[in-house]
Design an enzyme around this catalytic site. Sequence first.
Site, mmCIF file in Angstrom:
data_model
loop_
_atom_site.group_PDB
_atom_site.id
_atom_site.type_symbol
_atom_site.label_atom_id
_atom_site.label_comp_id
_atom_site.label_asym_id
_atom_site.label_seq_id
_atom_site.Cartn_x
_atom_site.Cartn_y
_atom_site.Cartn_z
ATOM 1 N N PHE A 149 -0.844 52.065 -5.811
ATOM 2 C CA PHE A 149 -2.221 52.037 -6.086
ATOM 3 C C PHE A 149 -2.696 50.650 -5.996
ATOM 4 O O PHE A 149 -4.042 50.343 -5.858
ATOM 5 C CB PHE A 149 -2.143 52.096 -7.673
ATOM 6 C CG PHE A 149 -1.744 51.130 -8.692
ATOM 7 C CD1 PHE A 149 -2.696 50.250 -9.000
ATOM 8 C CD2 PHE A 149 -0.551 50.851 -9.000
ATOM 9 C CE1 PHE A 149 -2.413 49.142 -9.416
ATOM 10 C CE2 PHE A 149 -0.064 49.842 -9.950
ATOM 11 C CZ PHE A 149 -1.058 48.948 -10.366
ATOM 12 N N LYS A 173 -0.172 59.664 2.119
ATOM 13 C CA LYS A 173 -0.229 60.251 0.633
ATOM 14 C C LYS A 173 -0.254 59.164 -0.006
ATOM 15 O O LYS A 173 0.609 58.271 -0.284
ATOM 16 C CB LYS A 173 1.443 60.906 0.551
ATOM 17 C CG LYS A 173 1.454 61.960 -0.811
ATOM 18 C CD LYS A 173 0.941 61.433 -2.134
ATOM 19 C CE LYS A 173 1.683 60.603 -2.730
ATOM 20 N NZ LYS A 173 1.025 59.790 -4.086
ATOM 21 N N GLU A 176 -2.106 58.349 -6.230
ATOM 22 C CA GLU A 176 -2.970 59.441 -7.161
ATOM 23 C C GLU A 176 -3.853 58.687 -8.221
ATOM 24 O O GLU A 176 -4.885 59.079 -8.348
ATOM 25 C CB GLU A 176 -2.224 60.449 -7.800
ATOM 26 C CG GLU A 176 -1.275 60.039 -8.598
ATOM 27 C CD GLU A 176 0.033 59.573 -8.359
ATOM 28 O OE1 GLU A 176 -0.059 58.915 -7.245
ATOM 29 O OE2 GLU A 176 1.063 59.785 -9.240
ATOM 30 N N CYS A 281 2.046 42.361 -5.240
ATOM 31 C CA CYS A 281 3.648 42.281 -4.813
ATOM 32 C C CYS A 281 3.907 40.909 -4.328
ATOM 33 O O CYS A 281 4.836 40.594 -4.392
ATOM 34 C CB CYS A 281 4.113 43.460 -4.084
ATOM 35 S SG CYS A 281 3.405 43.131 -2.295
ATOM 36 N N GLU A 383 10.171 43.204 -12.950
ATOM 37 C CA GLU A 383 8.835 42.904 -12.620
ATOM 38 C C GLU A 383 7.746 43.541 -13.704
ATOM 39 O O GLU A 383 8.025 44.573 -14.182
ATOM 40 C CB GLU A 383 8.469 43.664 -11.402
ATOM 41 C CG GLU A 383 7.310 43.702 -10.697
ATOM 42 C CD GLU A 383 6.991 44.611 -9.644
ATOM 43 O OE1 GLU A 383 7.196 45.813 -9.596
ATOM 44 O OE2 GLU A 383 6.304 44.099 -8.567
#
Length: 498
Positions: A149, A173, A176, A281, A383
């Site tokens: 995301f 893909k 979502e 990240c 994380e």
Amino acid sequence: MRDIAHFVNGQAFNGASGRYGDVFNPNTGEVQARVQFATDGEIDAAVQAAAKAQVGWGAVNPQRRARVMFEFKRLIERDMNSLAEILSSEHGKVIADSKGDIQRGLEVIEFACGIPHILKGEYTEGAGPGIDVYSMRQPLGVCAGITPFNFPAMIPMWMFGIAIAVGNTFILKPSEKDPTVPVKLAELMMEAGAPEGVLNVIHGDKSAVDAILTHPLIRAVSFVGSSDIAHYVYQTGTAHGKRVQAMGGAKNHGIVLPDADLDQVVKDLSGAAFGSAGERCMALPVVVPVGKKTADELRERLVAEIDTLKVGVSTDTAAHYGPVVSAQHRAKIADYIQIGVDEGAELVVDGRDFHLQGFEKGFFIGPSLFDGVKKGMKTYQEEIFGPVLQMARAESFEEAIALPSEHQYGNGVAIFTRNGRAAREFAARVNVGMVGINVPIPVPVAYHTFGGWKRSAFGDTNQHGVEGVKFYTKVKTVTARWPEGDVEDSAFVIPTMK
Ligand code: NAD
């Protein structure tokens, strides 16, 4: 309620699964749309369309494919503002960050515009008597990308930009949670002149990912997301005979030596730890000052700096960062802060009580700062992916280099110092994939390559740059001999221009 459809074979495709995901506006906490989840059969139809398209697209000469990339770049620049607004409304990052997300992806498209040059193979004349050897890079066929995301524009472009330029067709893909911009990118790719079926977007959750990982026509899968899922994707995809690169989570450290320019360090840390609400990240959530004096001074300045940060809605141009992506993610960050307190770290600034007036249901959380973070703590090992900066003090350079080197993640690391020799030694020895020297977020430019080490990446090949080209192509090597006397002499008559 707005429905977000798949994009297959050049057009919107409404699936019939009856399964959906909610797409929130993180500023208000309201559901703004629902995204369709594909069935296995619908994914198969998309893959078949991509396979059919690949035959023609793979045969298009590289210069023509590059022209599509040039046009795609122009169209994205044309639509930059509207794309950034959509991205910001689904993700929650501020508009400037959303534009940065798109821009960093575009830089990979710019690299892909040079694909005719990059695809030139190798040639050895006279490898033996009358023998020449040459190699070529050919596309794999249908490739797939599964994206997180936090960079809904950049990471898809890392992947399909290269994959398509070298002659593959692609199934994307996307996450979502913020699926609209990826669909817009596919529409723009068609407008840029890519044939139908070259770039397809299918939406879904684990079930869609599994359908991709096991589909016999998909040759390569590129994944970016959290580490456990990256590991699963790597194992499942490779077990099904696919080439897989799977980038995972991170816990990047910023080492501050006593000779560093602390004014700069504080500014850099503020952006790198709290920018985009820490949902990067390559964020810098751990700072490691070396020596007590450096640590005490840095802490004091950080507290003052944090006080100046403005958290606001993603359209507020004065805001440093906006809401996080979901209510669950906000709760997870708050839980981590409590765990940090319980395991004995000192919570110097607590962002949990932050509320934005008029947006009480938005997924906002203020910046937090911990001191006294130790190696064995869960909040250090894992994380958090939120606006939380953890200070882990070190006594020496050796202790400081050991912290990121021994951590389970190895995505990025930065060192702040004026000492070139120390920086050089650090860069050479640290067990991490991407290193910044006085650069807090060392994301390599598009023509270099992106990839972490240890549990931050599974597989051997990095994203974009020449490594990306290698990932999306296979090498064919031809050894050719043309013996004398096999052809008529007339065949050697050199044609002349009349
Ligand atoms: P995520 O792992 O939850 O999701 C990534 C993708 O995997 C999404 O498309 C999602 O639909 C799919 N997915 C979710 N659950 C799945 C399951 N059980 N099985 C198979 N697929 C599944 O990650 P996220 O929360 O979207 O993104 C944040 C994470 O991504 C962080 O850990 C961050 O560090 C990481 N990330 C890494 C990099 C990198 O290059 N190393 C870059 C960006 C983000």
